[in-house]
Design a protein around this motif. Structure first.
Motif, short mmCIF file in Angstrom:
data_model
loop_
_atom_site.label_atom_id
_atom_site.label_comp_id
_atom_site.label_asym_id
_atom_site.label_seq_id
_atom_site.Cartn_x
_atom_site.Cartn_y
_atom_site.Cartn_z
N LEU A 1 40.44 46.39 19.76
CA LEU A 1 41.00 45.17 20.31
C LEU A 1 42.46 45.42 20.65
O LEU A 1 43.17 46.09 19.90
N SER A 2 42.93 44.86 21.75
CA SER A 2 44.33 45.01 22.12
C SER A 2 44.80 43.80 22.90
O SER A 2 44.25 43.50 23.97
N PHE A 3 45.80 43.09 22.37
CA PHE A 3 46.45 42.02 23.12
C PHE A 3 47.54 42.61 24.01
O PHE A 3 48.18 43.61 23.65
N SER A 4 47.78 41.98 25.14
CA SER A 4 48.88 42.38 25.99
C SER A 4 50.21 42.14 25.27
O SER A 4 50.41 41.09 24.66
N PRO A 5 51.15 43.10 25.34
CA PRO A 5 52.48 42.87 24.77
C PRO A 5 53.37 42.01 25.66
O PRO A 5 54.51 41.72 25.30
N TYR A 6 52.84 41.57 26.80
CA TYR A 6 53.62 40.81 27.78
C TYR A 6 53.14 39.37 27.93
O TYR A 6 53.95 38.46 28.08
N THR A 7 51.83 39.17 27.91
CA THR A 7 51.23 37.84 28.10
C THR A 7 50.29 37.58 26.94
O THR A 7 49.26 38.25 26.81
N ALA B 1 37.49 45.22 13.91
CA ALA B 1 38.81 45.37 14.51
C ALA B 1 39.56 44.04 14.44
O ALA B 1 38.95 42.97 14.40
N LEU B 2 40.89 44.13 14.42
CA LEU B 2 41.78 42.97 14.37
C LEU B 2 42.97 43.20 15.28
O LEU B 2 43.41 44.35 15.47
N ALA B 3 43.53 42.13 15.84
CA ALA B 3 44.75 42.23 16.64
C ALA B 3 45.43 40.88 16.70
O ALA B 3 44.77 39.85 16.87
N PHE B 4 46.76 40.88 16.55
CA PHE B 4 47.58 39.68 16.76
C PHE B 4 48.13 39.70 18.18
O PHE B 4 48.47 40.77 18.71
N SER B 5 48.25 38.52 18.78
CA SER B 5 48.92 38.42 20.07
C SER B 5 50.42 38.65 19.89
O SER B 5 50.95 38.55 18.79
N CYS B 6 51.11 38.93 21.00
CA CYS B 6 52.53 39.30 20.90
C CYS B 6 53.41 38.16 20.42
O CYS B 6 54.53 38.40 19.95
#
Length: 345
Positions: A19-25, A295-300
């Protein structure tokens, strides 16, 4: 505002690998899967915006220099660049074995891939170098996970080994195969195989997890005083009501909040917990999901937590031929105090 949780209506058809959040949006979320596809979702409502097919199972994905650039890797041995606006792909480098992890650092324009051939490929994607040039660094053992802090790269490997590199030094390496001097080499304080690693947002240290239901928290500072602060704890264990024995699950995933030393852990028990790394306490545990947390991911902006759910086969059963209903992309919109650290006394 209270928290809100929802599932994507169109999850992958096979196990989730990354999982991957955008570092921009904050609302742009990428998911890689063993079904050989990368999925792009909108975290606001969980809607699938696009799907990009590859020739082999994918093991990881990340965003690049903007919202339209991504990188993916997997069983075909290649590190792929993906243009999310057009769907065009290009191979940046090829390892000799499957590529387990890929990660991008916007501040240095470094794309780093880690392969089961025990090498890192360091791709400097600045304008002064071609996209297909890279530096190869040999590792002492098979890599399992990568994580970036503001200035460092942490590599978790087999044999409980860890290597830590300074990003500024990696950015100056020449092309080709090099014998790069490490910043630090460490051995895990846990007795069993490492499964995941995640660096703290304040650049001070990292958390790692093992297959034996434990998490360790350590600091980069090698001084004796700082190293005395490191600790490990048991988690993702279930007590059998009949025997009282602990059933131990692997801790498959870790992710730090982008601005706080709070991290999420996800295990084979289907549970996700939030932990305050400084206060050494659990903040919250969510309801049990239907399968293992992969998998885990936080938004920016820290507003969303993405959770990848799929069978982990901890029970020893063979994979299902049809995973319909077993694979889920869960997106949790956090309340304002949901990941709040304990106040200092």
């Amino acid at each position: 505002m209270t928290s809100n949780q929802y599932e994507s209506a169109q999850p992958p058809s096979n196990a989730i690998s990354g999982l991957s959040f955008s570092p921009y949006t904050p609302q742009r979320l990428l998911v890689s899967s063993w079904d050989s596809s990368v999925y792009l979702y909108d975290a606001i409502d969980g809607a699938k915006q696009n799907q990009y097919a590859f020739d082999a199972a994918l093991l990881d994905v990340c965003f690049g220099q903007d919202d339209d650039e991504a990188f993916a890797c997997g069983l075909d041995l290649n590190v792929h660049r993906l243009d999310l606006s057009t769907g065009d792909t290009a191979v940046l480098s090829t390892h000799s074995k499957p590529v387990k992890s890929v990660i991008y650092d916007p501040s240095t324009s470094l794309l780093i891939s880690a392969s089961w051939d025990a090498t890192l490929h360091i791709h400097s994607l600045s304008s002064s170098r071609t996209n297909t040039s890279f530096t190869s660094i040999s590792l002492p053992s098979k890599p399992f996970a990568l994580s970036l802090s503001k200035t460092k790269l942490a590599v978790a490997m087999a044999n409980r080994a860890f290597q830590i590199y300074e990003l500024a030094a990696l950015a100056t390496l020449p092309e080709g195969e090099v014998n790069h001097q490490l910043w630090q080499a460490r051995e895990s304080s846990m007795k069993f195989m490492t499964r995941a690693v995640a660096c703290m947002p304040d650049d001070s240290g990292y958390a790692s997890s093992s297959i034996e239901g434990r998490v360790a928290v350590e600091w980069f500072d090698p001084s004796e005083e700082s190293q005395k602060r490191k600790y490990a704890f048991k988690c993702h264990r279930v007590t059998e009501p009949d025997t009282g024995a602990d059933v131990v699950y692997p801790v498959n995933a870790l992710a730090f909040h982008p601005t706080r030393n709070v991290f999420a852990s996800g295990g084979g028990d289907g549970l996700v917990s939030l932990w305050d790394a400084m206060a050494k306490r659990r903040i919250k545990q969510y309801q049990k999901f239907g399968a293992s947390v992969a998998a885990l991911a936080f938004s920016c902006d820290g507003k969303y937590l993405a959770i990848g759910i799929c069978p982990g086969f901890e029970d020893g059963k063979e994979p299902e031929d049809d995973m319909t209903g077993l694979v889920k992309v869960v997106i949790r919109e956090l309340g304002p105090d949901e990941a709040k650290m304990k106040a200092k006394k």
